[in-house]
Design a protein around this motif. Sequence first.
Motif, PDB file in Angstrom:
ATOM      1  N   ASP A 148      38.113  55.479  40.102  1.00 44.21           N
ATOM      2  CA  ASP A 148      36.910  54.759  39.677  1.00 44.21           C
ATOM      3  C   ASP A 148      37.214  53.271  39.595  1.00 44.21           C
ATOM      4  O   ASP A 148      38.204  52.859  38.971  1.00 44.21           O
ATOM      5  N   VAL A 149      36.368  52.459  40.236  1.00 38.85           N
ATOM      6  CA  VAL A 149      36.561  51.014  40.305  1.00 38.85           C
ATOM      7  C   VAL A 149      35.254  50.324  39.981  1.00 38.85           C
ATOM      8  O   VAL A 149      34.192  50.702  40.485  1.00 38.85           O
ATOM      9  N   ALA A 150      35.323  49.295  39.129  1.00 42.03           N
ATOM     10  CA  ALA A 150      34.140  48.488  38.814  1.00 42.03           C
ATOM     11  C   ALA A 150      34.582  47.056  38.564  1.00 42.03           C
ATOM     12  O   ALA A 150      35.678  46.806  38.060  1.00 42.03           O
ATOM     13  N   SER A 151      33.720  46.104  38.943  1.00 34.70           N
ATOM     14  CA  SER A 151      34.006  44.695  38.678  1.00 34.70           C
ATOM     15  C   SER A 151      32.698  43.943  38.505  1.00 34.70           C
ATOM     16  O   SER A 151      31.779  44.073  39.320  1.00 34.70           O
ATOM     17  N   THR A 152      32.641  43.148  37.458  1.00 33.15           N
ATOM     18  CA  THR A 152      31.443  42.350  37.198  1.00 33.15           C
ATOM     19  C   THR A 152      31.403  41.112  38.083  1.00 33.15           C
ATOM     20  O   THR A 152      30.376  40.813  38.705  1.00 33.15           O
ATOM     21  N   ALA A 153      32.503  40.394  38.152  1.00 34.56           N
ATOM     22  CA  ALA A 153      32.536  39.122  38.876  1.00 34.56           C
ATOM     23  C   ALA A 153      33.199  39.213  40.246  1.00 34.56           C
ATOM     24  O   ALA A 153      33.266  38.213  40.967  1.00 34.56           O
ATOM     25  N   GLY A 154      33.695  40.382  40.624  1.00 32.41           N
ATOM     26  CA  GLY A 154      34.393  40.535  41.894  1.00 32.41           C
ATOM     27  C   GLY A 154      35.901  40.470  41.711  1.00 32.41           C
ATOM     28  O   GLY A 154      36.398  39.857  40.766  1.00 32.41           O
ATOM     29  N   ALA A 155      36.632  41.110  42.617  1.00 32.51           N
ATOM     30  CA  ALA A 155      38.084  41.185  42.481  1.00 32.51           C
ATOM     31  C   ALA A 155      38.694  41.568  43.816  1.00 32.51           C
ATOM     32  O   ALA A 155      37.996  41.890  44.793  1.00 32.51           O
ATOM     33  N   ARG A 156      40.022  41.519  43.841  1.00 31.90           N
ATOM     34  CA  ARG A 156      40.786  41.965  45.006  1.00 31.90           C
ATOM     35  C   ARG A 156      42.052  42.635  44.496  1.00 31.90           C
ATOM     36  O   ARG A 156      42.718  42.114  43.597  1.00 31.90           O
ATOM     37  N   GLY A 210      40.842  38.192  40.248  1.00 32.31           N
ATOM     38  CA  GLY A 210      39.761  38.683  39.419  1.00 32.31           C
ATOM     39  C   GLY A 210      40.197  39.751  38.441  1.00 32.31           C
ATOM     40  O   GLY A 210      41.363  39.859  38.064  1.00 32.31           O
ATOM     41  N   GLU A 211      39.233  40.557  38.034  1.00 28.91           N
ATOM     42  CA  GLU A 211      39.473  41.590  37.030  1.00 28.91           C
ATOM     43  C   GLU A 211      38.655  42.814  37.386  1.00 28.91           C
ATOM     44  O   GLU A 211      37.490  42.698  37.813  1.00 28.91           O
ATOM     45  N   ILE A 212      39.265  43.994  37.238  1.00 30.43           N
ATOM     46  CA  ILE A 212      38.567  45.227  37.545  1.00 30.43           C
ATOM     47  C   ILE A 212      38.737  46.219  36.402  1.00 30.43           C
ATOM     48  O   ILE A 212      39.688  46.162  35.634  1.00 30.43           O
ATOM     49  N   ASP A 213      37.761  47.099  36.295  1.00 31.91           N
ATOM     50  CA  ASP A 213      37.925  48.312  35.506  1.00 31.91           C
ATOM     51  C   ASP A 213      38.346  49.391  36.482  1.00 31.91           C
ATOM     52  O   ASP A 213      37.611  49.737  37.411  1.00 31.91           O
ATOM     53  N   VAL A 214      39.562  49.912  36.304  1.00 31.31           N
ATOM     54  CA  VAL A 214      40.097  50.891  37.239  1.00 31.31           C
ATOM     55  C   VAL A 214      40.668  52.056  36.447  1.00 31.31           C
ATOM     56  O   VAL A 214      41.429  51.862  35.490  1.00 31.31           O
ATOM     57  N   ALA A 215      40.234  53.259  36.810  1.00 29.75           N
ATOM     58  CA  ALA A 215      40.667  54.475  36.111  1.00 29.75           C
ATOM     59  C   ALA A 215      40.433  54.360  34.609  1.00 29.75           C
ATOM     60  O   ALA A 215      41.221  54.832  33.803  1.00 29.75           O
ATOM     61  N   GLY A 216      39.322  53.682  34.221  1.00 29.31           N
ATOM     62  CA  GLY A 216      38.976  53.555  32.813  1.00 29.31           C
ATOM     63  C   GLY A 216      39.760  52.501  32.064  1.00 29.31           C
ATOM     64  O   GLY A 216      39.713  52.460  30.827  1.00 29.31           O
ATOM     65  N   MET A 217      40.488  51.614  32.769  1.00 27.04           N
ATOM     66  CA  MET A 217      41.283  50.573  32.113  1.00 27.04           C
ATOM     67  C   MET A 217      40.947  49.212  32.708  1.00 27.04           C
ATOM     68  O   MET A 217      40.872  49.075  33.936  1.00 27.04           O
ATOM     69  N   ARG A 218      40.752  48.209  31.844  1.00 28.22           N
ATOM     70  CA  ARG A 218      40.550  46.841  32.316  1.00 28.22           C
ATOM     71  C   ARG A 218      41.884  46.287  32.806  1.00 28.22           C
ATOM     72  O   ARG A 218      42.892  46.380  32.126  1.00 28.22           O
ATOM     73  N   HIS A 219      41.878  45.712  34.011  1.00 28.77           N
ATOM     74  CA  HIS A 219      43.144  45.334  34.650  1.00 28.77           C
ATOM     75  C   HIS A 219      42.960  44.015  35.401  1.00 28.77           C
ATOM     76  O   HIS A 219      41.988  43.846  36.140  1.00 28.77           O
ATOM     77  N   GLY A 220      43.908  43.079  35.191  1.00 29.25           N
ATOM     78  CA  GLY A 220      43.879  41.792  35.858  1.00 29.25           C
ATOM     79  C   GLY A 220      45.190  41.505  36.546  1.00 29.25           C
ATOM     80  O   GLY A 220      46.108  42.342  36.570  1.00 29.25           O
TER      81      GLY A 220
END
Length: 319
Positions: free
Chosen positions: A240-248, A215-225
């Motif tokens: 800080d962690v955020a994900s729209t569709a889910g991630a691991r 998946g894909e996450i926003d982590v520490a203010g950066m989009r990361h895949g």
Amino acid sequence: MTNLEERSRTAPPHPAAATGPVRRLLASRDVPLGGLRAMHVRRTLPQRDLPLVGAWCFLDEFGPEHVDMRVLPHPHTGLQTVTWPVSGEIHHRDSVGSDVVVRPGQLNLMTAGHGVSHSEMSLGERPLLRGVQLWLALPREASDMAPSFEQRTDLPLVTGDGLHVTVLVGELAGHVSPARVHSPLVGADVVVEPGTRTAVPLHRDFEHAVLVLEGEIDVAGMRHGPGPLLYLGTGRTHLDVASTAGARFLLIGGEPFGDDLVMWWNFLGRSHADVAEARDAWEHDRAARFGTVPGHGDDHIPAPDLPNVRLTPRRRRTS
């Protein structure tokens, strides 16, 4: 696993980690593992300018790939191997008498110390394999200890705020893995539910890095895949962690490692002489130092030739 990569021979020092929070994407490189019918791994540690994150000195991600893993007996010194499968089963045998199958949700931790040898074989015909293997550098006082092995099926699983966190080794937010390690660190597998926005508490004195597995996450203010390793430096109290569709993702970290290290092939020591002695023992009197792995006869992976230069430590710059 065994390190077949030529560029592992030498590396210049990397910038000091104790410089506060940073965000650096470090590309993975594709490395064949195990000869002509090799599976391939994506290696993100060591990097030319970042050989360690805390005590973590090696990180391979493999799969998802239908492949026969056949890693014949090979040696290690001065480190611990951490094997965490996401899918598939791996048969581990070693020279301290271990003969186990590691499955998803289980952790294999092998401590090489003075010297150990082991093999890793997938089960089934071209199974779907996926997972990570990492190495931990042992501090000087533990680097020559007797080898050992443990498989952990009782890892802490922490849920809440849209996260499902398995603490593989070390400690995170007060939850401590029972796996025995030898320096302050953390390794955790974090599953993020869709729509999550939260924060993961961190040790301020640790340096940290993140590898996205799915998946894909926003982590520490950066989009990361998936693919690169995101190095985060030190000085963070939370992530800080955020994900729209889910991630691991995999979170690793620890106190910046203070010892000078020479890492070549599967050996970790403090000097060129340490590595040369280990190689000579593997090539000329394997059983005396590294024991034997049952079930393989005399089959083993030979050591490559040492380079025509003196191996030097991987040091941290202080400025």
